[in-house]
Design a protein around this motif. Sequence first.
Motif, mmCIF file in Angstrom:
data_model
loop_
_atom_site.group_PDB
_atom_site.id
_atom_site.type_symbol
_atom_site.label_atom_id
_atom_site.label_comp_id
_atom_site.label_asym_id
_atom_site.label_seq_id
_atom_site.Cartn_x
_atom_site.Cartn_y
_atom_site.Cartn_z
ATOM 1 N N ASP A 1 0.810 -1.211 0.000
ATOM 2 C CA ASP A 1 0.000 0.000 0.000
ATOM 3 C C ASP A 1 0.850 1.270 0.000
ATOM 4 O OD1 ASP A 1 -2.203 -1.645 0.094
ATOM 5 O OD2 ASP A 1 -2.523 -1.405 2.250
ATOM 6 N N THR A 2 2.034 1.190 0.609
ATOM 7 C CA THR A 2 2.861 2.379 0.791
ATOM 8 C C THR A 2 3.928 2.535 -0.275
ATOM 9 O OG1 THR A 2 2.539 2.160 3.180
ATOM 10 C CG2 THR A 2 4.295 3.638 2.449
ATOM 11 N N VAL A 3 4.552 1.424 -0.677
ATOM 12 C CA VAL A 3 5.747 1.477 -1.524
ATOM 13 C C VAL A 3 5.499 0.980 -2.935
ATOM 14 C CG1 VAL A 3 8.116 0.636 -1.776
ATOM 15 C CG2 VAL A 3 7.232 1.213 0.492
ATOM 16 N N LEU A 4 4.638 -0.018 -3.077
ATOM 17 C CA LEU A 4 4.490 -0.697 -4.361
ATOM 18 C C LEU A 4 3.294 -0.168 -5.142
ATOM 19 C CD1 LEU A 4 5.271 -4.308 -3.067
ATOM 20 C CD2 LEU A 4 6.862 -2.593 -3.941
ATOM 21 N N SER A 5 2.806 -0.950 -6.087
ATOM 22 C CA SER A 5 1.667 -0.589 -6.924
ATOM 23 C C SER A 5 0.890 -1.851 -7.245
ATOM 24 C CB SER A 5 2.152 0.071 -8.214
ATOM 25 O OG SER A 5 2.788 -0.896 -9.054
ATOM 26 N N ASP A 6 -0.136 -1.705 -8.069
ATOM 27 C CA ASP A 6 -0.923 -2.875 -8.455
ATOM 28 C C ASP A 6 -0.156 -3.836 -9.349
ATOM 29 O OD1 ASP A 6 -3.073 -2.003 -6.994
ATOM 30 O OD2 ASP A 6 -4.097 -1.056 -8.687
ATOM 31 N N SER A 7 1.007 -3.429 -9.828
ATOM 32 C CA SER A 7 1.835 -4.313 -10.645
ATOM 33 C C SER A 7 2.495 -5.405 -9.813
ATOM 34 C CB SER A 7 2.927 -3.508 -11.361
ATOM 35 O OG SER A 7 2.361 -2.620 -12.302
ATOM 36 N N TYR A 8 2.487 -5.244 -8.498
ATOM 37 C CA TYR A 8 3.197 -6.150 -7.593
ATOM 38 C C TYR A 8 2.213 -7.027 -6.829
ATOM 39 C CZ TYR A 8 7.105 -2.967 -8.448
ATOM 40 O OH TYR A 8 8.075 -2.198 -9.038
ATOM 41 N N VAL A 9 2.646 -8.259 -6.556
ATOM 42 C CA VAL A 9 1.838 -9.222 -5.808
ATOM 43 C C VAL A 9 2.602 -9.609 -4.547
ATOM 44 C CG1 VAL A 9 0.827 -11.534 -5.828
ATOM 45 C CG2 VAL A 9 0.777 -10.124 -7.905
ATOM 46 N N ILE A 10 1.933 -9.524 -3.401
ATOM 47 C CA ILE A 10 2.570 -9.886 -2.136
ATOM 48 C C ILE A 10 2.936 -11.363 -2.144
ATOM 49 C CG2 ILE A 10 2.219 -10.099 0.353
ATOM 50 C CD1 ILE A 10 0.259 -7.741 0.127
ATOM 51 N N SER A 11 4.122 -11.681 -1.673
ATOM 52 C CA SER A 11 4.598 -13.063 -1.675
ATOM 53 C C SER A 11 3.805 -13.936 -0.715
ATOM 54 C CB SER A 11 6.079 -13.113 -1.284
ATOM 55 O OG SER A 11 6.863 -12.436 -2.226
ATOM 56 N N ALA A 12 3.649 -15.192 -1.109
ATOM 57 C CA ALA A 12 3.024 -16.184 -0.243
ATOM 58 C C ALA A 12 3.922 -17.391 -0.055
ATOM 59 C CB ALA A 12 1.680 -16.616 -0.809
ATOM 60 N N SER A 13 5.135 -17.313 -0.599
ATOM 61 C CA SER A 13 6.141 -18.368 -0.456
ATOM 62 C C SER A 13 7.437 -17.819 -1.017
ATOM 63 C CB SER A 13 5.727 -19.633 -1.207
ATOM 64 O OG SER A 13 6.703 -20.654 -1.047
ATOM 65 N N VAL A 14 8.460 -18.651 -1.083
ATOM 66 C CA VAL A 14 9.707 -18.213 -1.693
ATOM 67 C C VAL A 14 9.643 -18.332 -3.211
ATOM 68 C CG1 VAL A 14 10.857 -20.470 -1.592
ATOM 69 C CG2 VAL A 14 12.232 -18.360 -1.467
ATOM 70 N N LEU A 15 8.711 -19.135 -3.729
ATOM 71 C CA LEU A 15 8.420 -19.185 -5.157
ATOM 72 C C LEU A 15 7.230 -18.278 -5.449
ATOM 73 C CD1 LEU A 15 8.717 -23.013 -5.945
ATOM 74 C CD2 LEU A 15 10.399 -21.224 -6.410
ATOM 75 N N ASN A 16 7.221 -17.683 -6.625
ATOM 76 C CA ASN A 16 6.090 -16.816 -6.957
ATOM 77 C C ASN A 16 4.860 -17.652 -7.284
ATOM 78 O OD1 ASN A 16 5.407 -16.805 -10.004
ATOM 79 N ND2 ASN A 16 7.636 -16.719 -9.982
ATOM 80 N N HIS A 17 3.716 -16.978 -7.307
ATOM 81 C CA HIS A 17 2.435 -17.676 -7.397
ATOM 82 C C HIS A 17 2.289 -18.553 -8.639
ATOM 83 C CE1 HIS A 17 1.367 -14.828 -4.231
ATOM 84 N NE2 HIS A 17 0.243 -15.500 -4.041
#
Length: 543
Positions: A332-348
Amino acid sequence: MRTAHFGLKITAVLAALGLSLTACGSNSGTSASTTTAVEAGTPVEGGTFTFAEVTPINNWQTQAARFYEKANVLNSVLDRLTYYDVEAGKLVGWIASAFEANEAQTEFTFTIREGVTFSDGSKLDAEAVKLNLDALGLGIEQAQIAPNVDFSAYESAEVLEGNKVKVTLKRPDANFLRATSSVTAGLVSPKTLELDNAGQSAISKIVGSGPFVFESEKPDEEVIFTSRDDYAWAPETAPNQGDAYLDTLVIKYLPEVASRAGAAQSGQVDLVRGLQPVDEQVLTANGGKVYAAEGVDLTVNQAAVRIGSGKLADAKVRQALQVGIDRQAIKDTVLSDSYVISASVLNHKAPGFVDLSAELAYNPEKAKTLLDEAGWKPGTEGIREKDGEKLELTVSTSNNSVVIKPAFELIEQQWRELGVKLINRAADNTFLTNALVDDTIEFFGTRQFAYGGLGPVYGPANNTQTLNADKELNELFLKEQSATTETEHLELVEAEQRALVIDEALALVLWDEVQVYGANESVNIEFTSGTAPIFQGAWKSEN
């Protein structure tokens, strides 16, 4: 005349390129699958396309292409045996029209596509592939070129009848096939392999079979390539099966972050990498485009943990810091909608991804409890102490991510509420040089290419991720690489993720890797699963 569609010649002008991974890269693989959809319409022939990169490159040796700026160019110069198709979720043929493995995953046979040639006219046949595989797996001693780290199990290759090559490994390696899609496994001509180190590091002397061929360069300013009119062996599922659409491609060196969106908007450049989140909305509001190229081939952005200082030796401390990160606040503070919050060490979208988001939820109270249990008690100035030592930790990253420094500034504030002081050396390249090999620097901000599993990234004793050798983890990494069935491999990849992120908390994960590009309104382009632009298929609606 073009062999596949139209009779236009292309000149590619590529200016000194740059921008590595957040800190140090692993292999910069570039699969030919797309990460963004090209707008509907018929590709337009001709025109000049200008791409803005960040950092000059002086060493183009194939196996050293571990950073985006190298991969983004070599992706269009060097073909590979295979590529990873994200939509299909599997490897498909490129220079290898077919490939198969034995049940033990120790022998791999590639059928080489007929009619492929290097730009010097020599054949890219089974013999040329064998020479390349030997260089990748064994290194080239006389040129002082080390083996490719993703080919550590390689033993030998032999040419078979029918333009085939059989590779024999010293041990099972479930990730070997996927590694053949990496740009660091790019195929060069036999004459290139005969050059010394300097020769193989010079873009002017590297001969590949890709759609672009070197023409000239101005060091630290630009490199010029021309297209091959006879290029007709694009990856199996590439939309463009022939040579490139563009007449001219110009890649400029543009280090000033604040200038990138304006350059795209004004038409000074057509495409620019490394767009700031604050500039995304401005660009699109003024008719430009934002491409979020997802790094399917990579681990997520993370703070890889080192325990050499002793302060993070207790897993409870690492676990506390993991749940002490408010990832949503970072977005919310640093990134944008282009970024996805991580849920593991591998991407979604990575094969084998396991959703650990519930266990990664922000929980400052749990974090404080874990720190208390680990013996770190509140001390002077609000900083926790143990045995007379303050819980002061340092993070190091390169300056090549536009969001990495502000992200760690926010983490610094979040951890301060826990009683942890973070010394933020993110984006300090000078500091990073020594920090890469110093296990007393507690955090290394990074993302790395991971082809199917995490063993090749975290397993080696000299890996830059953890700089520590955990016996149980290393045994797990070795098991993963040695898996002989897909089911077994996926189970071990899941175990690796849980160990690294939850149980051992050696990877403090932040957001999925993405390279954000800005473009002017006429641009139509796709990106590989390694985030590289596919210039062979790019075109502009207005010339």
